[in-house]
Design a protein around this motif. Structure first.
Motif, PDB file in Angstrom:
ATOM      1  N   MET A 116      51.886 -72.029  -3.050  1.00 36.32           N
ATOM      2  CA  MET A 116      51.546 -71.486  -4.381  1.00 36.32           C
ATOM      3  C   MET A 116      50.729 -70.210  -4.216  1.00 36.32           C
ATOM      4  SD  MET A 116      49.368 -73.332  -7.449  1.00 36.32           S
ATOM      5  CE  MET A 116      50.645 -74.535  -7.782  1.00 36.32           C
ATOM      6  N   SER A 117      51.102 -69.190  -4.924  1.00 37.99           N
ATOM      7  CA  SER A 117      50.367 -67.933  -4.824  1.00 37.99           C
ATOM      8  C   SER A 117      49.058 -68.027  -5.583  1.00 37.99           C
ATOM      9  CB  SER A 117      51.202 -66.793  -5.411  1.00 37.99           C
ATOM     10  OG  SER A 117      51.216 -66.864  -6.814  1.00 37.99           O
ATOM     11  N   GLU A 118      48.163 -67.088  -5.302  1.00 33.44           N
ATOM     12  CA  GLU A 118      46.894 -67.078  -6.025  1.00 33.44           C
ATOM     13  C   GLU A 118      47.133 -66.849  -7.505  1.00 33.44           C
ATOM     14  OE1 GLU A 118      44.281 -63.848  -5.324  1.00 33.44           O
ATOM     15  OE2 GLU A 118      45.861 -62.433  -4.879  1.00 33.44           O
ATOM     16  N   TYR A 119      48.214 -66.114  -7.837  1.00 36.28           N
ATOM     17  CA  TYR A 119      48.499 -65.833  -9.245  1.00 36.28           C
ATOM     18  C   TYR A 119      48.848 -67.110  -9.983  1.00 36.28           C
ATOM     19  CZ  TYR A 119      50.524 -63.537 -13.318  1.00 36.28           C
ATOM     20  OH  TYR A 119      50.804 -63.128 -14.592  1.00 36.28           O
ATOM     21  N   ALA A 120      49.512 -68.044  -9.269  1.00 40.16           N
ATOM     22  CA  ALA A 120      50.024 -69.231  -9.930  1.00 40.16           C
ATOM     23  C   ALA A 120      49.045 -70.389  -9.943  1.00 40.16           C
ATOM     24  CB  ALA A 120      51.325 -69.677  -9.245  1.00 40.16           C
ATOM     25  N   GLN A 121      47.878 -70.231  -9.390  1.00 46.08           N
ATOM     26  CA  GLN A 121      46.923 -71.321  -9.356  1.00 46.08           C
ATOM     27  C   GLN A 121      46.419 -71.633 -10.756  1.00 46.08           C
ATOM     28  OE1 GLN A 121      43.939 -70.024  -6.651  1.00 46.08           O
ATOM     29  NE2 GLN A 121      45.186 -70.345  -4.840  1.00 46.08           N
ATOM     30  N   PRO A 144      59.827 -68.510 -13.669  1.00 49.66           N
ATOM     31  CA  PRO A 144      61.130 -69.171 -13.772  1.00 49.66           C
ATOM     32  C   PRO A 144      61.626 -69.251 -15.216  1.00 49.66           C
ATOM     33  CG  PRO A 144      59.754 -70.345 -12.216  1.00 49.66           C
ATOM     34  CD  PRO A 144      58.871 -69.325 -12.878  1.00 49.66           C
ATOM     35  N   ARG A 145      60.700 -69.465 -16.153  1.00 49.28           N
ATOM     36  CA  ARG A 145      61.084 -69.498 -17.561  1.00 49.28           C
ATOM     37  C   ARG A 145      61.561 -68.125 -18.037  1.00 49.28           C
ATOM     38  NH1 ARG A 145      63.277 -72.471 -21.467  1.00 49.28           N
ATOM     39  NH2 ARG A 145      62.660 -71.731 -23.533  1.00 49.28           N
ATOM     40  N   VAL A 146      60.927 -67.071 -17.557  1.00 44.46           N
ATOM     41  CA  VAL A 146      61.351 -65.707 -17.896  1.00 44.46           C
ATOM     42  C   VAL A 146      62.795 -65.492 -17.456  1.00 44.46           C
ATOM     43  CG1 VAL A 146      61.004 -63.257 -17.381  1.00 44.46           C
ATOM     44  CG2 VAL A 146      59.032 -64.735 -17.831  1.00 44.46           C
ATOM     45  N   LEU A 147      63.110 -65.898 -16.226  1.00 46.21           N
ATOM     46  CA  LEU A 147      64.473 -65.706 -15.728  1.00 46.21           C
ATOM     47  C   LEU A 147      65.466 -66.595 -16.461  1.00 46.21           C
ATOM     48  CD1 LEU A 147      64.032 -65.308 -11.860  1.00 46.21           C
ATOM     49  CD2 LEU A 147      64.003 -63.581 -13.656  1.00 46.21           C
ATOM     50  N   SER A 148      65.033 -67.791 -16.840  1.00 46.96           N
ATOM     51  CA  SER A 148      65.895 -68.674 -17.625  1.00 46.96           C
ATOM     52  C   SER A 148      66.230 -68.058 -18.977  1.00 46.96           C
ATOM     53  CB  SER A 148      65.209 -70.032 -17.819  1.00 46.96           C
ATOM     54  OG  SER A 148      65.978 -70.879 -18.662  1.00 46.96           O
ATOM     55  N   PHE A 176      55.132 -61.401  -3.146  1.00 51.04           N
ATOM     56  CA  PHE A 176      56.519 -60.952  -3.108  1.00 51.04           C
ATOM     57  C   PHE A 176      57.436 -62.111  -2.743  1.00 51.04           C
ATOM     58  CE2 PHE A 176      59.978 -58.948  -0.499  1.00 51.04           C
ATOM     59  CZ  PHE A 176      60.674 -58.392  -1.555  1.00 51.04           C
ATOM     60  N   GLU A 177      56.969 -62.958  -1.804  1.00 47.05           N
ATOM     61  CA  GLU A 177      57.779 -64.092  -1.360  1.00 47.05           C
ATOM     62  C   GLU A 177      58.029 -65.074  -2.511  1.00 47.05           C
ATOM     63  OE1 GLU A 177      55.934 -62.068   1.968  1.00 47.05           O
ATOM     64  OE2 GLU A 177      55.071 -62.953   0.146  1.00 47.05           O
ATOM     65  N   ASP A 178      57.061 -65.208  -3.416  1.00 46.86           N
ATOM     66  CA  ASP A 178      57.263 -66.078  -4.580  1.00 46.86           C
ATOM     67  C   ASP A 178      58.389 -65.541  -5.460  1.00 46.86           C
ATOM     68  OD1 ASP A 178      55.188 -67.690  -3.750  1.00 46.86           O
ATOM     69  OD2 ASP A 178      53.695 -66.689  -4.989  1.00 46.86           O
ATOM     70  N   TYR A 179      58.376 -64.232  -5.685  1.00 46.04           N
ATOM     71  CA  TYR A 179      59.452 -63.628  -6.482  1.00 46.04           C
ATOM     72  C   TYR A 179      60.808 -63.859  -5.813  1.00 46.04           C
ATOM     73  CZ  TYR A 179      56.380 -61.103  -9.722  1.00 46.04           C
ATOM     74  OH  TYR A 179      55.480 -60.775 -10.707  1.00 46.04           O
ATOM     75  N   GLN A 180      60.864 -63.690  -4.493  1.00 43.35           N
ATOM     76  CA  GLN A 180      62.117 -63.891  -3.777  1.00 43.35           C
ATOM     77  C   GLN A 180      62.642 -65.319  -3.984  1.00 43.35           C
ATOM     78  OE1 GLN A 180      60.662 -62.625   0.177  1.00 43.35           O
ATOM     79  NE2 GLN A 180      62.329 -61.122   0.186  1.00 43.35           N
ATOM     80  N   GLN A 181      61.739 -66.291  -3.835  1.00 47.50           N
ATOM     81  CA  GLN A 181      62.146 -67.691  -3.956  1.00 47.50           C
ATOM     82  C   GLN A 181      62.597 -68.031  -5.369  1.00 47.50           C
ATOM     83  OE1 GLN A 181      58.751 -69.873  -2.524  1.00 47.50           O
ATOM     84  NE2 GLN A 181      58.893 -68.997  -0.477  1.00 47.50           N
ATOM     85  N   ILE A 182      61.864 -67.549  -6.355  1.00 48.85           N
ATOM     86  CA  ILE A 182      62.194 -67.857  -7.750  1.00 48.85           C
ATOM     87  C   ILE A 182      63.524 -67.220  -8.137  1.00 48.85           C
ATOM     88  CG2 ILE A 182      61.461 -67.545 -10.153  1.00 48.85           C
ATOM     89  CD1 ILE A 182      58.545 -67.633  -9.088  1.00 48.85           C
ATOM     90  N   LYS A 224      72.300 -63.452  -9.875  1.00 50.16           N
ATOM     91  CA  LYS A 224      72.611 -62.917  -8.554  1.00 50.16           C
ATOM     92  C   LYS A 224      71.753 -61.690  -8.282  1.00 50.16           C
ATOM     93  CE  LYS A 224      76.297 -60.777  -5.829  1.00 50.16           C
ATOM     94  NZ  LYS A 224      77.698 -60.266  -5.853  1.00 50.16           N
ATOM     95  N   PRO A 225      70.875 -61.734  -7.257  1.00 52.76           N
ATOM     96  CA  PRO A 225      70.069 -60.553  -6.929  1.00 52.76           C
ATOM     97  C   PRO A 225      70.933 -59.427  -6.349  1.00 52.76           C
ATOM     98  CG  PRO A 225      69.076 -62.581  -6.042  1.00 52.76           C
ATOM     99  CD  PRO A 225      70.480 -62.905  -6.455  1.00 52.76           C
TER     100      PRO A 225
END
Length: 269
Positions: free
Chosen positions: A1-6, A130-134, A178-184, A191-192
């Motif tokens: 979990m990133s610091e942003y998502a805590q 994830p909700r934003v992308l949904s 950045f890795e969180d964005y990649q995973q999400i 499709k990225p």
């Protein structure tokens, strides 16, 4: 979990909206980074894209709403922002058929209704990416494109490190890795086409110029747990001394770690 998502690590959305509403009149005068990043995001759009209907999400003062309108005429444009103050500033300048108050996590749009969703430096304020992308996937037509820029961990690191040397408290907004964005993005169903991180560095003559710029943008510290009240002179002096260690010939650097993403909704079989 990133610091942003805590838990407890995110700005309240109403505070974000109020802060940017207050900054509507001063925003454009200090939005050098925002214009540069948005222009780079436009350049990453597929050359073949010709949307009949497009959406500028987090439109702010409407700078890129007008750029999209010029680029994609005669397509119909929509502009959405959570800050009503920004919308009041943008509406008279035109560019979109409708300016709508709305949230990226719950878009006030019908499903399969837009061909392009463009969002520059707005989605970093959303807790549930994830909700934003949904939501993006829902409102995009098959084959439609989501193009966004956002901020990653490492943004304003010089200011963060300088404050840590003074008192260790939360003075700088938190952002995802950045890795969180990649995973999400990888599991979003979109499709990225592009997912890149790029450092952008601004320079300021002194610390006051930097902090004033952040305030004028509405992007000053909005984190829960931020210190309340006025900052004492001795702490400000200590902060200035700490930040001076980063000085470069061009001035005091402020580094932004910018994510550029272009994702596409699969076409129907």
């Amino acid at each position: 979990m990133s610091e942003y998502a805590q838990p407890g690590g995110l700005p309240d959305k109403h505070q974000v909206a109020a802060s940017f509403s207050r900054a509507a009149e001063s925003y454009d005068a200090v939005a050098e980074l925002q214009r540069n990043v948005g222009t780079q995001l436009l350049a990453r759009l597929p050359a073949s894209l010709q949307p009949q209907r497009w959406l500028d999400l987090g439109c702010g003062t409407g700078y890129f709403t007008r750029a999209l309108a010029e680029r994609y005429a005669p397509g119909e444009g929509l502009a959405v922002d959570i800050a009503e103050g920004m919308l009041r500033h943008a509406r008279p300048q035109g560019g979109a058929a409708h300016f709508i108050a709305g949230d990226a996590e719950a878009l006030p749009l019908q499903s399969d209704s837009v061909d392009l969703l463009f969002s520059s430096l707005a989605l970093q304020w959303c807790a549930d990416f994830p909700r934003v992308l949904s939501e993006a996937q829902r409102v995009l037509r098959p084959g439609g494109v989501l193009a966004f820029s956002s901020l990653c961990v490492g943004t304003l690191q010089e200011l963060r490190d300088s404050w840590l040397a003074v008192d260790g408290l939360v003075h700088v907004n938190r952002f995802r890795r950045f890795e969180d964005y990649q995973q999400i993005c990888a599991v979003s169903g979109l499709k990225p086409l592009t997912l890149q991180r790029q450092a952008e560095v601004l320079h300021f003559p002194d610390l006051r110029s930097l902090t004033t710029s952040l305030k004028d943008l509405g992007a000053h510290n909005l984190n829960p747990g931020r210190p309340g009240g006025l900052t004492g002179r001795s702490r400000i002096r200590a902060l200035i001394e700490a930040y001076e260690c980063f000085r470069q010939p061009q001035g005091l650097p402020a580094t932004y770690q910018v994510l550029y993403g272009v994702l596409q909704k699969p076409s129907q079989a």
